[in-house]
Design a protein around this motif. Sequence first.
Motif, PDB file in Angstrom:
ATOM      1  N   ILE A   1       0.841  -1.208   0.000  1.00  0.00           N
ATOM      2  CA  ILE A   1       0.000   0.000   0.000  1.00  0.00           C
ATOM      3  C   ILE A   1       0.869   1.249   0.000  1.00  0.00           C
ATOM      4  O   ILE A   1       2.015   1.218   0.433  1.00  0.00           O
ATOM      5  N   GLU A   2       0.293   2.331  -0.473  1.00  0.00           N
ATOM      6  CA  GLU A   2       0.996   3.610  -0.530  1.00  0.00           C
ATOM      7  C   GLU A   2       0.302   4.624   0.372  1.00  0.00           C
ATOM      8  O   GLU A   2      -0.066   5.713  -0.067  1.00  0.00           O
ATOM      9  N   THR A   3       0.118   4.264   1.629  1.00  0.00           N
ATOM     10  CA  THR A   3      -0.542   5.145   2.582  1.00  0.00           C
ATOM     11  C   THR A   3       0.090   4.935   3.948  1.00  0.00           C
ATOM     12  O   THR A   3       0.772   3.936   4.173  1.00  0.00           O
ATOM     13  N   ASN A   4      -0.140   5.869   4.850  1.00  0.00           N
ATOM     14  CA  ASN A   4       0.362   5.706   6.214  1.00  0.00           C
ATOM     15  C   ASN A   4      -0.736   5.174   7.135  1.00  0.00           C
ATOM     16  O   ASN A   4      -0.684   5.357   8.339  1.00  0.00           O
ATOM     17  N   ASN A   5      -1.730   4.522   6.545  1.00  0.00           N
ATOM     18  CA  ASN A   5      -2.833   3.926   7.306  1.00  0.00           C
ATOM     19  C   ASN A   5      -2.905   2.425   7.035  1.00  0.00           C
ATOM     20  O   ASN A   5      -3.850   1.948   6.399  1.00  0.00           O
TER      21      ASN A   5
END
Length: 101
Positions: free
Chosen positions: A84-88
Amino acid sequence: MKLVIVTAVEEFQNEVLKLFKNADIESFSTSDIDGYKSSPNLLATSSWFPSIKGASESHMFFSFTEQEQIERLFHLIAEFNSNIETNNPIRGIVLPIEKYI
């Protein structure tokens, strides 16, 4: 038997459902939750009803299940999070169950 709890932002709800299915966890519950991260904007809010919402719409999934399914689920979650490309990321925890009825 153990209790597994998984949290994810709303955007990942369908992916979490697939992960549970692929881990052979057939019985589980879910609840809508608001997720918060500590931030200066949230802490500095002085109004009871701020105009900016400080929470992220999230979901909590939980199931009483066996260690084997949990191991599969955690492997699948780690694999998903690595792409994934998110900080979540999807988060998971396991709690032992001492007694149940």
